[in-house]
Design an enzyme around this catalytic site. Structure first.
Site: not given
Length: 327
Positions: A278-279, A115, A34, A139, A167, A72, A12, A75
């Site tokens: 899960a989730g 986010t 990184s 996160y 999204f 930065a 992005v 994620s």
């Protein structure tokens, strides 16, 4: 304007840096590589290699900066659950250092990469900015914490700021696209099957309460996303922190994404049903009415075929180049 783009070697950040250059701005990219890709830093941007926590003060000491776009961050949701300390350190602490460096240098214009993970598992869709924020992983929690930090700096110190809650970002812009060593996003994973890098794609559950039984997500084209950053930067107001969702307002199921990838690539792309994760919510769709109304943002690449076609053009050009080239 002279602008600092942190994380400008990431997916992005690099596209936004390119769009800012095309708009005539001077861009300085800071990235420690990184997770970023050196090849993605746009020609015309000045690169400062290093961690923003270490170099922010020195970068701002040269003077003349009009604003910051802050990308930065770590994620990966799964990684954040296993190593939450990395997310508090690299996301929250880094941003605190950046905010203090901006304040010391009297740089007051900020656009922050937030986010949809700040919302957690919403009970109602489409999701508006007024809905409760209940992140389900470190996160999302780290990004929500940063949003709170920015609000407090706006109120106390006159910071002009916007947080943009993405999204599902997808697609590519010219020679810049998704090129990560660890990939978790559906479209690039499916396209890796078409390239022969994976044998098949897994669909996590086919019994969800959706039209075809697979989860539905809102996909936004990376170029439309970049346009929103430019608008936010140009309209920020001192002492105010705005929060906007960025999505297309439409939802596509996992099956629909796979079928579109088959159509675009001409590859059969084997798919197999796996157990639910899960989730995972059944449906995540954004309401972006607020940014459309207040800033005049008008995404023009909202159809899935355009998104997948642009992503495939980039991915097929990438081919078999080793991930190690990103450093």
């Amino acid at each position: 304007m002279k602008l600092l783009v942190t994380g400008g070697a990431g997916y992005v950040g690099s596209v936004c840096a390119q769009v800012l250059l095309e708009a005539g701005h001077e861009v300085v990219v800071v990235d420690n590589f990184s997770t970023g890709n050196r090849e993605a830093v746009p020609a015309g941007a000045r690169l400062v290699e290093g961690d923003i926590r270490d170099v922010a003060a020195d970068v701002f000491s040269e003077g003349g900066f009009d604003g910051v776009l802050h990308f930065a961050a770590r994620s990966l949701v799964g990684e954040s659950v296993e190593h939450p300390e990395e997310y508090w350190r690299h996301n929250v602490v880094t941003t605190l250092v950046l905010l203090d460096a901006m304040r010391a240098a009297d740089v007051t214009n900020l656009v922050f990469s937030s986010t949809a993970a700040t919302y957690g598992e919403p009970e109602v869709v489409p999701i508006t900015e007024d809905m409760p924020t209940q992140p389900t992983n470190p996160y999302g929690a780290s990004k929500l914490t940063i949003d709170h930090m920015i609000t407090s700096y706006a109120h106390a110190h006159g910071l002009a700021a916007t947080s943009l809650r993405y999204f599902n970002v997808a697609g590519a812009y010219g020679d810049i696209g998704e090129n990560r060593e660890i990939e978790t996003h559906l479209i690039p994973l499916v396209l890796q099957v078409a390239l022969g890098h994976r044998e098949q794609i897994f669909m996590f559950g086919d019994d969800w309460p959706t039209a075809d039984g697979t989860p539905v997500r809102d996909y936004i084209h990376i170029r439309d996303l970049a346009d929103a950053h430019v608008l936010a930067l140009e309209t920020n107001e001192p002492g105010r922190h705005r929060i906007y969702n960025l999505g297309s307002g439409d939802g596509y199921s996992v099956r629909e994404v796979i079928e579109m990838c088959r159509k675009v690539t001409g590859h059969p792309i084997p798919a197999e049903v796996a157990p639910r994760r899960a989730g995972d919510p059944a449906t995540l769709i954004a309401s972006s009415d607020r940014i459309r109304r207040e800033l005049g943002w008008n995404p023009t690449r909202t159809d899935l075929e355009t998104i997948v076609t642009d992503a495939w053009a980039f991915t097929s050009r990438l081919g078999d180049r080793a991930w190690s080239t990103r450093r």
